[in-house]
Design a protein around this motif. Structure first.
Motif, PDB file in Angstrom:
ATOM      1  N   SER A   1      69.840  82.633  -4.014  1.00 21.50           N
ATOM      2  CA  SER A   1      70.712  81.471  -3.850  1.00 21.50           C
ATOM      3  C   SER A   1      71.577  81.675  -2.610  1.00 21.50           C
TER       4      SER A   1
ATOM      5  N   GLU B   1      75.296  83.832   2.173  1.00 22.82           N
ATOM      6  CA  GLU B   1      76.004  82.730   2.829  1.00 22.82           C
ATOM      7  C   GLU B   1      75.544  82.598   4.266  1.00 22.82           C
TER       8      GLU B   1
ATOM      9  N   ASP C   1      76.103  74.652   3.523  1.00 24.27           N
ATOM     10  CA  ASP C   1      76.135  73.191   3.573  1.00 24.27           C
ATOM     11  C   ASP C   1      76.831  72.764   4.865  1.00 24.27           C
TER      12      ASP C   1
ATOM     13  N   LYS D   1      74.577  80.051  -0.092  1.00 22.93           N
ATOM     14  CA  LYS D   1      75.646  79.077   0.099  1.00 22.93           C
ATOM     15  C   LYS D   1      75.633  78.602   1.552  1.00 22.93           C
TER      16      LYS D   1
END
Length: 368
Positions: A67, A32, A71, A69
């Motif tokens: 991956s 993240e 945004d 996280k």
């Protein structure tokens, strides 16, 4: 444990991808990302890292097979008077930025199942300093703090985001050159952390946090106004009650400061300050009576005492005015202990003998 990246960013979002890449090579996989930045910094991040499936962050995820996280909801921009910061230059903007950094860091540190990897490389130098302080205040033993560096060719290239099989433009002695991105070097310098929370008693830690909060609060300049009808000064959410005469006099000093055409940071000149004998002028005294009438709600009460002074041409003597100023300042100090909203002798500002008085409060924060 999950590993999260917390970064302060200016207009170089490359710091995010560079740090993620280097941490990955060191065996740490970031899952993240949280960023504290300015309005312009957000635009750069959205445009270069997040806007489409060909973005640099997406390319990095594919390269490392991970991956992440991240945004727009993970991008935080401090606000002043409801407007997002475009940059941080003065004390107010810096203090608001510091409070935001502290709040986000404290919130993330509440998750005991995560490791915070803080990057202090981006943004104004004060942003990195605030994030480092925040990590000292709220960080845990498992948390880390870093500064990312690149080689000179990568640093001078706007196209470099991480080592990859790609040709990029850079500069040597001002001349454009084409170099391999995969050959560029990244250096991750870890900055030692000594978490205060683990090295102070609970009582001392909470006292220290309170002191930091108080210092930041003092730096955030609040609005100041004077209500003649109610005989009060309002400073942010604090109300200070004065007598009608005190309120009318305070209004004159506040108005003088607000309407002056001198520089915003002026600490006192004839344009924004009053001479101690200014109410010896019939014109100035008439204007004072006008404001005094508003403060008394008409020609009543002690208003007639001041009106009689005019008829006798006594006006405001030097010592009489000084006494009024002293009483106003005493009332203000008892409630706020704030020098900026008091009526100060100019000598206090310039350290020279002076008979001029002024309120040194920022003009853009005075409402009249």
């Amino acid at each position: 444990m999950k590993h999260i990246l917390l970064a302060v960013i200016g207009i170089s979002p490359q710091i995010i991808t560079e740090t993620i890449y280097k941490l990955y090579k060191d065996g740490i996989i970031i899952s993240e990302v949280y960023v504290i930045t300015t309005l312009q910094g957000r635009r750069e991040i959205l445009e270069k890292l997040l806007d489409n499936r060909f973005s640099k962050l997406k390319q990095l995820e594919e390269l490392l097979n991970i991956s992440i996280k991240f945004d727009d909801s993970h991008i935080f921009i401090p606000e002043v008077d409801g407007k997002p910061l475009a940059d941080i230059k003065d004390n107010v903007e810096n203090s608001v930025m510091a409070k935001t950094i502290f709040e986000i860091t404290e919130k993330l540190a509440e998750d005991k199942k995560c490791v915070i990897h803080a990057s202090i490389a981006g943004g104004r130098k004060t942003m990195g300093a605030y994030l480092y302080l925040a990590m000292q205040l709220f960080g845990r033993e498992q948390d880390r703090c870093y500064h990312i560096l690149t080689d000179e060719l990568a640093e001078k290239s706007k196209e470099f985001f991480f080592p990859e099989k790609k040709k990029i433009k850079s500069f040597i002695n001002g001349n454009e050159v084409i170099v391999n991105a995969e050959d560029r070097a990244l250096y991750l310098a870890e900055v030692p952390l000594i978490p205060f929370k683990n090295n102070l008693s609970k009582k001392h830690y909470e006292q220290f946090l309170s002191k930091v909060d108080a210092i930041l609060e003092q730096k955030v300049v609040k609005y100041l106004t004077c209500n003649l009808e109610k005989n009060i000064i309002i400073w942010d959410k604090t109300t200070i009650k004065l007598t009608p005469a005190q309120c009318a006099l305070y209004y004159l000093f506040l108005e003088k400061r607000k309407k002056s055409q001198c520089e915003e940071d002026c600490k006192g000149c004839p344009e924004c300050s009053h001479h101690i004998l200014f109410l010896s002028s019939e014109t100035e005294y008439d204007y004072f009576l006008e404001k005094l009438k508003q403060a008394y709600g008409g020609e009543k009460g002690k208003f007639f005492t001041f009106l009689e002074k005019k008829e006798r041409k006594e006006y405001f003597a030097d010592q009489y005015l000084r006494q009024y100023i002293s009483r106003i300042n005493s009332t203000i100090y008892k409630i706020t202990a704030n020098d900026l909203i008091q009526i100060n002798n100019l000598s206090k500002i310039i350290q020279e003998e002076s008979s001029r008085f002024l309120i040194t409060y920022p003009k853009n924060k005075i409402l009249i």
